[in-house]
Scaffold this motif. Sequence first.
Motif, PDB file in Angstrom:
ATOM      1  N   ASP A 525       0.884  -1.122   0.040  1.00  0.00           N
ATOM      2  CA  ASP A 525       0.135  -0.033  -0.048  1.00  0.00           C
ATOM      3  C   ASP A 525       0.993   1.154  -0.174  1.00  0.00           C
ATOM      4  N   PRO A 526       1.047   1.712  -1.205  1.00  0.00           N
ATOM      5  CA  PRO A 526       1.963   2.915  -1.309  1.00  0.00           C
ATOM      6  C   PRO A 526       1.521   4.018  -0.356  1.00  0.00           C
ATOM      7  N   GLU A 527       0.380   4.305  -0.430  1.00  0.00           N
ATOM      8  CA  GLU A 527      -0.196   5.609   0.396  1.00  0.00           C
ATOM      9  C   GLU A 527       0.285   5.433   2.070  1.00  0.00           C
ATOM     10  N   LEU A 528      -0.168   4.256   2.392  1.00  0.00           N
ATOM     11  CA  LEU A 528       0.162   4.053   3.846  1.00  0.00           C
ATOM     12  C   LEU A 528       1.680   4.110   4.189  1.00  0.00           C
ATOM     13  N   GLN A 529       2.704   3.768   3.290  1.00  0.00           N
ATOM     14  CA  GLN A 529       3.830   3.803   3.461  1.00  0.00           C
ATOM     15  C   GLN A 529       4.326   5.492   3.568  1.00  0.00           C
ATOM     16  N   VAL A 530       3.840   6.111   2.457  1.00  0.00           N
ATOM     17  CA  VAL A 530       4.127   7.467   2.555  1.00  0.00           C
ATOM     18  C   VAL A 530       3.703   7.933   3.994  1.00  0.00           C
ATOM     19  N   TRP A 531       2.592   7.766   4.413  1.00  0.00           N
ATOM     20  CA  TRP A 531       1.962   8.375   5.572  1.00  0.00           C
ATOM     21  C   TRP A 531       2.915   8.064   6.712  1.00  0.00           C
ATOM     22  N   CYS A 532       3.319   6.615   6.891  1.00  0.00           N
ATOM     23  CA  CYS A 532       4.188   6.465   7.945  1.00  0.00           C
ATOM     24  C   CYS A 532       5.503   7.050   7.990  1.00  0.00           C
ATOM     25  N   ARG A 533       6.110   7.182   6.752  1.00  0.00           N
ATOM     26  CA  ARG A 533       7.135   8.060   6.667  1.00  0.00           C
ATOM     27  C   ARG A 533       6.871   9.550   7.032  1.00  0.00           C
ATOM     28  N   GLU A 534       5.977  10.076   6.528  1.00  0.00           N
ATOM     29  CA  GLU A 534       5.635  11.598   6.749  1.00  0.00           C
ATOM     30  C   GLU A 534       5.541  11.752   8.387  1.00  0.00           C
ATOM     31  N   VAL A 535       4.879  10.877   8.938  1.00  0.00           N
ATOM     32  CA  VAL A 535       4.971  11.081  10.409  1.00  0.00           C
ATOM     33  C   VAL A 535       6.150  11.019  11.103  1.00  0.00           C
ATOM     34  N   THR A 536       6.953   9.847  10.876  1.00  0.00           N
ATOM     35  CA  THR A 536       8.287   9.553  11.389  1.00  0.00           C
ATOM     36  C   THR A 536       9.301  10.496  11.051  1.00  0.00           C
ATOM     37  N   GLU A 537       9.693  10.727   9.640  1.00  0.00           N
ATOM     38  CA  GLU A 537      10.833  11.264   9.040  1.00  0.00           C
ATOM     39  C   GLU A 537      10.641  12.962   9.052  1.00  0.00           C
ATOM     40  N   VAL A 538       9.239  13.339   8.849  1.00  0.00           N
ATOM     41  CA  VAL A 538       8.864  14.818   8.380  1.00  0.00           C
ATOM     42  C   VAL A 538       8.327  15.530   9.808  1.00  0.00           C
ATOM     43  N   GLY A 539       7.329  14.946  10.293  1.00  0.00           N
ATOM     44  CA  GLY A 539       6.635  15.785  11.380  1.00  0.00           C
ATOM     45  C   GLY A 539       7.364  15.442  12.581  1.00  0.00           C
TER      46      GLY A 539
END
Length: 695
Positions: A525-539
Amino acid sequence: MKPLPRKQGRDAFLETAGKPSRDSEGPSRGSAEMVKYKILVATGDSVFAGSANLVHLWLVGEHGEADLGKQLRPLLGRKTELEVDVPLHLGRLLAVKLRKQKGLLDSDWFCKSITVQGPGTQGEAFFPCYSWVQGKETICLTEGTALKVTDDTQNLFRKYREQELENRRNVYRWGSWKEGLILPIAGSTERDLPRNQRFMKDKDLDFSLSLVKELKNFAIKGTLDFVSRVQKLEDYQKVFPHTKTALPERVRGSWKEDALFGYQFLNGANPMLLRRSMRLPARLVLPPGMEDVQTQLEKELKAGSLFEVDFSLLDGVKPNIIIFKQQYVTAPLVMLKLQPDGRLLPMVIQLQPPRHGCPPPLLFLPSDPPMAWLLAKIWVRSSDFQLHQLQSHLLRGHLMAEVISVATMRSLPSLHPIYKLLAPHFRYTMEINTLARNNLVSEWGIFDLVVSTGSGGHVDILQRATSCLTYRSFCPPDDLADRGLVGVKSSLYAQDALRLWEIISRYVERMVELFYRSDTDVKEDPELQVWCREVTEVGLLGAQDRGFPLSLESRAELCRFVAMCIFTCTGQHASTHLGQLDWYAWIPNGPCTMRKPPPISKDVTERDIVDSLPCLQQARMQITVTKFLGRRQPVMVALGQHKEEYFSGPRPRDVLKQFQEELAIMDKEIEVRNASLDLPYEYLRPSLVENSVTI
């Protein structure tokens, strides 16, 4: 109506999703069999949710698109019914598009949802919205069945998903508040926020009117505080508020007792600092002559009954200067023993960390003169106030919830099952956090005016605390195990946190199982993986080195991460929010500042204590803010009781119903348990836990 060929209609939806549509060009030429559709449009019931403007509707199906014209005038709290004849059977409905027309008076419209009853056996299609419709923007609502990218085998919604996320990323931008802190939403004031993240009018009115009322009372009564001086501890009754609960009165009457002092680390406003000792802390320096104390500590350590609370995070923080007067901060260490009857009693208090080249810091014991021991405990309570409000409440509750909400809005489209699962837990979080940054912890905000860690010290603490955020600390089973609190019967917080986490986890697991059949479904699920990275790596500014995941490789990992998000936005915040008025209404039990340095001898009088505590004006300001922010919210939504339906179909509804039933059972069991307790613990009672961070 303008019917379209099958492929053209579907492609037209994909190409125009989220873009302005042309007005109707009239009915198509030639004869066509008319198909009847019944449409039910639900408008929000908050003040000003309705609109005086007409709304233009389109139905989009597999076989074509039908322009229904400007037929709808949405009214406050009403469900508007329409029956329309369409010269084409649209097939399975994919979307409803709507656009508000400008009139003489332009007013926004809050649309809750649209339901369409199709012809024959087509059944009912549900289109969730729960958004403001503004200007002449065209809103595209997809049918409420949750779909992952890989579920959309015909690519019916691919361009819609891409367009929605592109639009969202333009609106929900990461901001920056202070260097080294996790990221907030962009925007200087609440007016800069997306309209859908602003308070609804009922919440806005309650917030504003309540604030005005409290400030008015402060202005009237506070004028006398400048000339009134606290002479004795009982004088703080002048600012003690009238409350509807018995606990503040109990605190006022028993705050000097060691048992109540220890109890607060287990079940008070800040249960996040206590941990079982694995060894005697290196910073604990026992001078010659205290061999008996060391023996007692080692005995409790060996028995597994030695606990500690370490405020080292405050070490070296620059204290505030309030009205030209220096305030003081220290970093205590408290050693406590857990009695067989469950009471947690302090054994040693060390107010200052050891300094190289300096004499060992003074240690305070229960056997010391009563006033010296009391002052040492007051210093601990003031230090706890600082870390409670900044680390446990603001950072771990408010700011963490904001990271999750912004990352979700930027990364998951409204069709995604995890978006639908999480969306109810973001209500009002961005606005309340923006208000906090502008009024509580801003320059000349409340912290600067009356708190000893204001004027920069609070930012220093937040930066230090940010570097300590770990994934395990946000998951109660891991956090409580790491702190040695699992199985401690007198830790009602631990019991309730574990129980609530388990209920939330089962809810998440049941919902995830509906949409993810295997670990492969999660990984692909590419959207799920982008979301997880957005939380951890960006936010969270690259928090993978502290255990936060960069990707989700299994259903178990997904369930844990989503459960962490929901618990953070609900139980985590409630456990550090709901107790403020109970435990801080009596100022000596939680002073916002200390006006004298920590004692260097045990020759302490009541006058020394009074001179150290906040003055009456500071005390009244503390009470005013605590009472305003700590009051029960009249427009609160309890955990799991949200009215928004983002999912279509019976199976997600059944999962939510089961969640609500389990929460109700827990709520009743806590009520029964508390009836037999001397000090009831209610801060994780589901009916009192709010569904999102709203205050």
